[in-house]
Design a protein around this motif. Structure first.
Motif, short mmCIF file in Angstrom:
data_model
loop_
_atom_site.label_atom_id
_atom_site.label_comp_id
_atom_site.label_asym_id
_atom_site.label_seq_id
_atom_site.Cartn_x
_atom_site.Cartn_y
_atom_site.Cartn_z
N ARG A 69 29.13 59.46 44.98
CA ARG A 69 29.43 58.75 44.54
C ARG A 69 30.79 59.36 43.30
O ARG A 69 31.26 59.03 42.88
N ARG A 76 34.00 59.46 44.85
CA ARG A 76 34.37 58.17 44.94
C ARG A 76 35.34 58.53 43.48
O ARG A 76 36.55 57.92 43.78
N GLU A 77 35.15 58.49 42.69
CA GLU A 77 35.69 58.22 41.48
C GLU A 77 36.74 59.81 41.61
O GLU A 77 38.04 58.71 40.64
N ARG A 114 38.55 60.80 44.05
CA ARG A 114 39.95 60.46 44.84
C ARG A 114 40.81 59.13 43.79
O ARG A 114 41.78 59.07 44.62
N ARG A 115 40.34 58.58 42.78
CA ARG A 115 41.40 57.89 42.44
C ARG A 115 42.59 58.46 42.05
O ARG A 115 43.51 57.95 41.70
N GLN A 153 44.85 60.82 46.20
CA GLN A 153 45.88 60.56 47.46
C GLN A 153 46.01 60.93 48.42
O GLN A 153 46.20 61.81 48.07
N PRO A 199 43.52 49.40 47.76
CA PRO A 199 42.48 50.51 46.56
C PRO A 199 42.37 49.79 45.26
O PRO A 199 41.18 49.93 44.95
N LEU A 200 42.79 48.55 44.66
CA LEU A 200 42.90 48.65 43.48
C LEU A 200 42.00 46.98 43.84
O LEU A 200 41.00 47.15 43.06
N ASN A 238 39.22 47.74 45.73
CA ASN A 238 37.98 48.50 46.04
C ASN A 238 37.29 49.02 44.91
O ASN A 238 36.18 49.25 44.60
N TYR A 239 38.23 49.17 43.50
CA TYR A 239 37.61 50.08 41.85
C TYR A 239 38.22 48.63 41.05
O TYR A 239 37.92 49.22 40.23
N LEU A 289 40.33 47.13 39.80
CA LEU A 289 41.20 47.15 39.21
C LEU A 289 42.07 45.77 38.78
O LEU A 289 42.94 45.64 38.60
N LEU A 316 46.79 53.82 42.86
CA LEU A 316 45.60 54.31 41.95
C LEU A 316 46.57 54.98 40.82
O LEU A 316 45.88 55.68 40.31
#
Length: 359
Positions: free
Chosen positions: A103, A106-107, A109-110, A113, A136-137, A139-140, A142, A189
């Protein structure tokens, strides 16, 4: 890199800047070799990365070069945690990525890249450009709807593509255009660090310069930091502030780009540079290529001395029994070699390589 611990792995990395965005320290990635269908008995390890240390400053490009199989791509994959590190630390913006759970990673990795080598394999052929770049947008969480479409259009124009391409599929583009799509996706991202894993090696030579120039423009415009992996030393020289030369899982030399080409301190670097063709036929005919001979190394073997010793024309007796540490011979210029000094290799040290004319 001030010293060596047991096993001759650097204890620290050079202090080049206070604004360090990435610090890799004694990184190891070993893959087990197993036998048997059910018991899966481990009989050895492939030491793909075996004690790599370096740091990367904000806004800098570090070129990582070496022959195929030396561990360049595995190093990048370990940084982004596509490959699990066996040992060592990877500190990105003050956090050790190697110690994060899924978890937390994952944060992280913003801000971290990757641009992959093959634009034909890295894009899903069943997804439109809008879905690929916008994934990516989504998935997060955003952007969605009109905001997502506007952001995708902005990213496409940023990499030199028309916003009207958003509804097309990857097979409708050339290799260079596909790689631009991959760059746009990596930038979605707003990352601080981009890992470029041989991003131009699968492209035509005529297109390579365009993509490299695009990456340089984006670095200046967005303040990006790159780890640029390649085997083409001419490309690396064009884009990199510093260059690290890797051999069989270790960095054997690291220095500012201009200096490593003008005053190489490691015999392996000298051999690599001798293989770069020169566009002037007259100069090229007068050059000698250093042909490395000897046993081809294997990453499954545990070496007591220098792992380049079997192929090195400048080796001395000490090279077979003691692994040389990475030492700062000149300001900011580090090399792992018992023979070299601040002025480079001794005169005639490479003469035993049986050079051949590059005609």
């Amino acid at each position: 890199m001030t010293g060596q611990s047991a096993g001759n792995v650097p204890e620290s990395v050079p202090a080049l800047s206070r604004d360090v965005i990435l610090r890799v320290d004694r990184l190891e990635v070993h893959f087990p070799i197993t036998r048997g269908v059910l018991l899966q008995r481990v009989t050895g390890h492939v030491r793909a990365v075996d004690g790599v240390s370096f740091e990367l400053r904000r806004g800098e490009t570090l070129g990582l070069v070496g022959e195929s199989g030396c561990g360049k791509s595995t190093t990048a994959r370990a940084i982004i945690r596509l490959a699990r590190p066996t040992a060592g630390s990877i500190e990105f913006q003050g956090r050790d990525l190697a110690a994060l759970n899924d978890r937390e990673m994952r944060e992280a990795r913003r801000g971290l890249q990757m641009i992959f080598q093959d634009p034909y394999a890295s894009l899903n052929p069943r997804m439109t450009v809008e879905r690929l770049v916008g994934e990516p947008l989504v998935n997060y969480g955003l952007a969605r709807g009109d905001a997502l479409r506007d952001r995708v259009a902005e990213l496409l124009e940023l990499v030199g593509l028309s916003a009207g391409y958003a509804d097309r599929y990857p097979h409708e583009f050339s290799g260079g255009q596909r790689q631009r799509i991959g760059v746009a996706r990596a930038l979605a991202l707003n990352p601080a660090l981009v890992l470029c894993d041989e991003p131009v090696s699968a492209l035509d030579v005529s297109i390579q310069a365009q993509v490299v120039n695009l990456l340089m423009d984006l670095r200046e415009k967005l303040g990006l930091t790159y780890l640029f992996i390649a085997h083409d030393l001419a490309v690396v020289r064009h884009i990199s502030h510093r260059v690290a030369v890797m051999y069989l899982g270790r960095i054997v030399e690291i220095a500012p780009s201009a200096e490593i080409y003008d005053v190489p301190l490691h015999p392996y670097t000298v051999a690599l540079l001798s293989a770069i063709p020169v566009p002037d036929p007259t100069v090229q005919r007068g050059r000698k290529r250093i042909a490395l001979t000897g046993e081809i190394p294997t990453p499954t073997k545990k070496y007591e001395g220098c792992r380049f010793a079997d192929r090195c024309p400048a080796k001395i007796a000490r090279c077979a029994t003691e692994d040389p540490p990475l030492v700062e011979h000149r300001p900011g210029h580090w090399a792992a070699c018992w023979v070299t000094g601040p002025g480079g290799l001794p005169a005639g040290a490479m003469n035993a390589a049986s050079p051949t004319d590059r005609r």
